[in-house]
Scaffold this active site. Sequence first.
Site, short mmCIF file in Angstrom:
data_model
loop_
_atom_site.label_atom_id
_atom_site.label_comp_id
_atom_site.label_asym_id
_atom_site.label_seq_id
_atom_site.Cartn_x
_atom_site.Cartn_y
_atom_site.Cartn_z
N ARG A 78 0.53 -1.28 -0.12
CA ARG A 78 0.07 -0.14 0.05
C ARG A 78 1.01 1.37 -0.25
NH1 ARG A 78 -1.04 3.67 4.14
NH2 ARG A 78 -2.96 4.82 3.52
N HIS A 123 -3.07 12.01 0.52
CA HIS A 123 -2.13 10.83 1.97
C HIS A 123 -1.63 12.51 2.20
CE1 HIS A 123 -0.60 7.37 4.93
NE2 HIS A 123 -0.47 8.27 5.34
N GLU A 168 -7.01 8.79 6.45
CA GLU A 168 -7.40 9.28 7.57
C GLU A 168 -7.94 10.58 7.68
OE1 GLU A 168 -4.41 8.85 10.39
OE2 GLU A 168 -4.18 7.29 10.40
N ASN A 310 -6.32 2.91 9.98
CA ASN A 310 -5.71 2.73 10.80
C ASN A 310 -5.82 1.90 12.03
OD1 ASN A 310 -4.31 3.13 7.77
ND2 ASN A 310 -4.40 4.91 8.57
N TYR A 312 -3.50 2.30 16.37
CA TYR A 312 -1.90 2.03 17.35
C TYR A 312 -2.43 1.79 18.23
CZ TYR A 312 -0.25 3.85 11.91
OH TYR A 312 0.48 3.54 10.94
N GLU A 378 -3.04 0.46 7.98
CA GLU A 378 -1.46 0.81 9.02
C GLU A 378 -1.76 -0.05 10.65
OE1 GLU A 378 -1.16 4.49 8.60
OE2 GLU A 378 -0.95 5.09 6.80
#
Length: 477
Positions: A78, A123, A168, A310, A312, A378
């Site tokens: 990606r 992005h 995002e 994504n 985290y 991600e």
Amino acid sequence: TYFYGKFPEDFTWGVSSSAYQIEGGWDADGKGPSIWDNFTHVPGNIKNDDNGDIACDSYNKVEEDIYLLRALGVKNYRFSLSWSRIFPSGRNNSINSHGVDYYNRLIDGLLANNITPIVTLYHWDLPQALQDVGGWESSALIDLFDSFADFCFQTFGDRVKFWITFNEPQVIAWVGYGLGSFPPNVNDPGSAPYRVAHILLKAHARVYHTYDDKYRASQGGVIALCPNIDWVEPKTPSDPRDIEAADRYLQFLVGWFTHPVFKNGDYPEVMKWKVGNRSELQNLPSSRLPVFTAEEREYIRGTADVFCFNTYTSKIVTHATTRLRPFSYEYDREVSTKVDSSWPSSAITDHRAVAWGLRRLLNWIKEEYGNPPIYIIENGVGIKTKSDVDDNTRIFYYKTYIDEALKAYALDGVNLRGYNAWSFMDDFEWLNGYDPRFGLHQVDFDNPNRPRTPKRSAVYYAEIIRSNGIPLPKEDE
């Protein structure tokens, strides 16, 4: 507890990157400036005054990058396209053939090695020329983004079958226009994020329909958007106010974009209610959250083929009574968040490793949006160090997070189709410059050749890919 098992046969493993973070070549071969080029060139904006002028020099290292991807054994890669590398002025009256050639070489090289490209159209690196006409606050960008996307489908879509419109979008709207810490540095926390998100959703839908109407029949790909999601755990799981606060946090963070797309073409009820009610208490003539017409709702609903995201970290959330002034999206949520000090910290202040949060998040998406096919685009951890070839911390992060994803798939019936590690290599991490290292490959940024070295985590991840999961250790079989 640790769970052993495999993912489905057609599960897609990959790594992720983005144009501004790795390409470099910021003004090479006719590329136009982006808002991130200009922002990083102002001293004091970025830690250590770092910038992405050269970054990992991936613009000049297509063959080397593909070699490393092939060695990892990934099924997909990606990456994102730099809008201003393809259209230096942001418009299709200036097509830069060198930029097009670069992406063609990358895409062709990936396919020659049986690696599927997953391509992000946007992005964060808006052409400066389009910021000059108002950026994402201007509805003119709906047409301009559509024109860029149309060109990309036409040019690359014979080979690219997986498209992401926005990476995002909540960060674009909130960090770019609310907090104003990302370019274009608009600090208007109460209104601009809502106006920008409104335009992003319309732009996303327009591009989806362009693909649907003009390209899907012949190209047969999928297209989606890619929100960022932190899991939030209610501080007191038995307290209905905390449970509501956790849901409200997720609706404001994620539902803002996914409720219109995956549900009914409109914002979550709780957002409409909170922002509307608070706007009234603030004596405003109308809600700070814009309204979609019936036609717009119909147009936006259903404009994603798969659910990408994504993630985290996780947080703990409680209900909070927040102030009415100054106006702010953050106050509108009426929540307060914290982390558990026992969760392992990382190079990014609020990124802590909380692997079990991923399983809960996957289950939440399944329940909330009717079990769509899900791709984790991600996921990874940043370590603050110059060299971390022996990156046991990262190995542990991936081991635990992937294991929780495996539980969600195998035990909970979540329709998980793919997992991508962030990131392919150490890169430019926005305001943090080159301090946090997220890569499976180390990059020596002090060496003009930007040599890459696989870390132990790259070897570990390649092993997971080869096993298609986490099989029982040999001695336990």
